[in-house]
Design a protein around this motif. Structure first.
Motif, PDB file in Angstrom:
ATOM      1  N   PHE A 124       0.838  -1.201   0.000  1.00  0.00           N
ATOM      2  CA  PHE A 124       0.000   0.000   0.000  1.00  0.00           C
ATOM      3  C   PHE A 124       0.872   1.251   0.000  1.00  0.00           C
ATOM      4  CE2 PHE A 124      -3.783  -2.125   2.439  1.00  0.00           C
ATOM      5  CZ  PHE A 124      -3.964  -2.993   1.370  1.00  0.00           C
ATOM      6  N   VAL A 125       1.894   1.227   0.836  1.00  0.00           N
ATOM      7  CA  VAL A 125       2.779   2.383   0.960  1.00  0.00           C
ATOM      8  C   VAL A 125       3.459   2.675  -0.379  1.00  0.00           C
ATOM      9  CG1 VAL A 125       4.792   3.312   2.180  1.00  0.00           C
ATOM     10  CG2 VAL A 125       3.149   1.881   3.407  1.00  0.00           C
ATOM     11  N   GLN A 132       1.534   4.783  -3.313  1.00  0.00           N
ATOM     12  CA  GLN A 132       1.044   6.137  -3.062  1.00  0.00           C
ATOM     13  C   GLN A 132       1.449   7.171  -4.109  1.00  0.00           C
ATOM     14  OE1 GLN A 132       0.700   7.217   1.433  1.00  0.00           O
ATOM     15  NE2 GLN A 132       2.621   6.127   1.180  1.00  0.00           N
ATOM     16  N   ASP A 133       2.610   7.012  -4.686  1.00  0.00           N
ATOM     17  CA  ASP A 133       3.094   8.028  -5.615  1.00  0.00           C
ATOM     18  C   ASP A 133       2.473   7.911  -7.008  1.00  0.00           C
ATOM     19  OD1 ASP A 133       4.696   9.074  -3.644  1.00  0.00           O
ATOM     20  OD2 ASP A 133       6.465   7.914  -4.229  1.00  0.00           O
ATOM     21  N   GLU A 143      -4.133   7.272  -6.952  1.00  0.00           N
ATOM     22  CA  GLU A 143      -5.012   7.808  -5.925  1.00  0.00           C
ATOM     23  C   GLU A 143      -5.500   6.609  -5.119  1.00  0.00           C
ATOM     24  OE1 GLU A 143      -9.344  10.073  -5.519  1.00  0.00           O
ATOM     25  OE2 GLU A 143      -8.544   9.522  -7.496  1.00  0.00           O
ATOM     26  N   CYS A 144      -5.226   6.593  -3.831  1.00  0.00           N
ATOM     27  CA  CYS A 144      -5.436   5.390  -3.038  1.00  0.00           C
ATOM     28  C   CYS A 144      -6.549   5.539  -2.005  1.00  0.00           C
ATOM     29  CB  CYS A 144      -4.149   4.998  -2.302  1.00  0.00           C
ATOM     30  SG  CYS A 144      -2.768   4.632  -3.409  1.00  0.00           S
ATOM     31  N   TYR A 171      -1.640   1.107   8.946  1.00  0.00           N
ATOM     32  CA  TYR A 171      -1.487   1.883   7.717  1.00  0.00           C
ATOM     33  C   TYR A 171      -0.615   3.110   7.978  1.00  0.00           C
ATOM     34  CZ  TYR A 171      -5.623  -0.588   5.740  1.00  0.00           C
ATOM     35  OH  TYR A 171      -6.523  -1.510   5.266  1.00  0.00           O
ATOM     36  N   VAL A 200       1.503   5.179   5.155  1.00  0.00           N
ATOM     37  CA  VAL A 200       0.441   5.724   4.315  1.00  0.00           C
ATOM     38  C   VAL A 200       0.132   7.153   4.770  1.00  0.00           C
ATOM     39  CG1 VAL A 200      -1.970   5.511   3.596  1.00  0.00           C
ATOM     40  CG2 VAL A 200      -0.561   3.456   3.863  1.00  0.00           C
ATOM     41  N   ASP A 201       0.062   8.075   3.832  1.00  0.00           N
ATOM     42  CA  ASP A 201      -0.178   9.490   4.126  1.00  0.00           C
ATOM     43  C   ASP A 201      -1.683   9.766   4.118  1.00  0.00           C
ATOM     44  OD1 ASP A 201      -0.452  12.252   4.148  1.00  0.00           O
ATOM     45  OD2 ASP A 201       1.263  12.605   2.828  1.00  0.00           O
ATOM     46  N   LYS A 213      -2.898  12.809   1.774  1.00  0.00           N
ATOM     47  CA  LYS A 213      -2.934  12.615   0.324  1.00  0.00           C
ATOM     48  C   LYS A 213      -3.917  11.519  -0.085  1.00  0.00           C
ATOM     49  CE  LYS A 213       1.835  14.126  -0.538  1.00  0.00           C
ATOM     50  NZ  LYS A 213       3.166  13.717  -1.049  1.00  0.00           N
ATOM     51  N   HIS A 214      -4.112  10.544   0.783  1.00  0.00           N
ATOM     52  CA  HIS A 214      -4.943   9.397   0.452  1.00  0.00           C
ATOM     53  C   HIS A 214      -6.000   9.193   1.534  1.00  0.00           C
ATOM     54  CE1 HIS A 214      -2.133   8.547  -2.801  1.00  0.00           C
ATOM     55  NE2 HIS A 214      -1.160   8.736  -1.923  1.00  0.00           N
TER      56      HIS A 214
END
Length: 342
Positions: A26-27, A30-31, A34-35, A65, A70-71, A74-75
């Motif tokens: 998952f991490v 991210q770039d 769109e998660c 997460y 995971v940000d 952003k997500h």
């Protein structure tokens, strides 16, 4: 940007297999995508869950997460039950999907076992809810492991059938996102069994909340064997471990596979690095990489689990954002089906 949906069940005591098999990936997504990362608590109750424990387990998955990287700005991170679109679309898909399709789902047969007649209907229609999870957001890609490939195929069938039944071009047909061969993470005490939260020995697994000292202690006590580490002769022409070699030395190859996964290396490279050495030396290297990569994450998870209000706020904010994404999709669905929504 392409959109991903994926989730983890809040069944408690997340371990190294959960991290390497799903959460770490998952991490890394991210770039490029769109998660939307969900804690699928509605799926969890297809089998009995203690209600108080389910709340704690939901926070644990969310914390995993966050601790893994995971940000949440952003997500989207949220728990499934906070967004009504999942249940609403799940019911509609119960009416689109077919019994013959569900009868072919091997995971229901595995989970229900001999007590199939006593299994919940929720467990039977689980794949329809999974389709709703994905399609409520018109997700284009879904990371899948071996055990979910069949369910994603059903999601694709449901999307196509809905579009055809109602003469609309509403749902995309989501594509699987496969990360190559998944690492088989086995018990640290018995290399013939999968690492599991239900094993009575805490030393059989590394959990995501283990701190550096605990990780080191568990690797030190992990079962290996007295033989030297072999070379590439135990691999086939594709670099895959031969079944006979795994069966002969399950604990040895489990530890070597964990080292390879944590270092993002192929097993052939790990065997080249340690060929002819004993496990006393190897465990020092394994401990070093595991402590470096897992220790800080475990400490951060513990900190987050002590800060329940923050974790809850992340889930609430994520649910609000998810609901806004799902709302126009559900309007399209209701219009297509013919639901009167003044």
């Amino acid at each position: 940007m392409k959109r991903i949906f994926s989730g983890v069940q809040p069944t408690g005591n997340l371990h190294l297999g959960n991290y390497l098999g799903a959460i770490r990936n998952f991490v890394r997504l991210q770039d490029d995508y769109e998660c939307i990362f969900c804690v699928v608590d509605m799926h969890a109750i297809t089998v009995w869950q203690d209600p108080k424990q389910l709340i704690d387990n939901t926070r644990e998955v969310a914390a995993s997460y966050l601790a893994a990287g995971v940000d949440p700005e952003k997500h989207i991170i949220f728990n499934q039950s906070q967004v009504s679109a999942h249940a609403e679309l799940g019911w509609i898909f119960n009416c689109v999907s077919r019994i013959g399709w569900l009868n072919r789902m091997t995971q229901f047969k595995d989970k229900a076992g001999k007590n199939r007649e006593k299994a919940s209907t929720g467990l039977y229609v689980y794949p329809n809810l999974m389709a709703a999870d994905i399609l409520a957001y018109k997700a284009t890609h879904v990371p899948v492991g071996e055990d979910q490939k069949q369910h994603l195929e059903l999601t694709r069938d449901i999307a196509i059938k809905f579009n055809n039944d109602f003469n609309v071009d509403l749902f995309p047909v989501p594509e699987p996102l496969i990360f190559g061969a998944a690492t088989r993470i086995m018990s640290l005490r018995d290399g013939s069994k999968k690492m599991s939260k239900s094993d009575p020995s805490d030393y059989s697994r590394i959990t995501m909340m283990d701190d550096a000292d605990t990780v080191a202690k568990k690797i030190k006590k992990a079962t290996s064997d007295p033989h030297l580490i072999p070379g590439a002769e135990v691999l086939d022409e594709n670099g895959k471990l031969l079944d006979d070699a795994r069966k002969e030395r399950p604990e040895a190859f489990n530890l070597l596979s964990i080292y390879a996964a944590l270092n993002d290396k192929e097993l052939v490279d790990v065997l080249g690095e340690f060929e002819g050495k004993g496990f006393a030396d190897f465990k020092k290297s394994l401990t070093e990489v595991a402590v470096t990569k897992l220790g800080p994450m475990g400490s951060e998870m513990k900190r987050l689990m002590d800060d329940k209000s923050y974790v809850d706020s992340v889930l609430k904010q994520g649910a609000d954002r998810a609901a806004k994404l799902a709302e126009p999709v559900m309007k399209e669905v209701f219009d297509a089906v013919g639901f009167l929504r003044p």
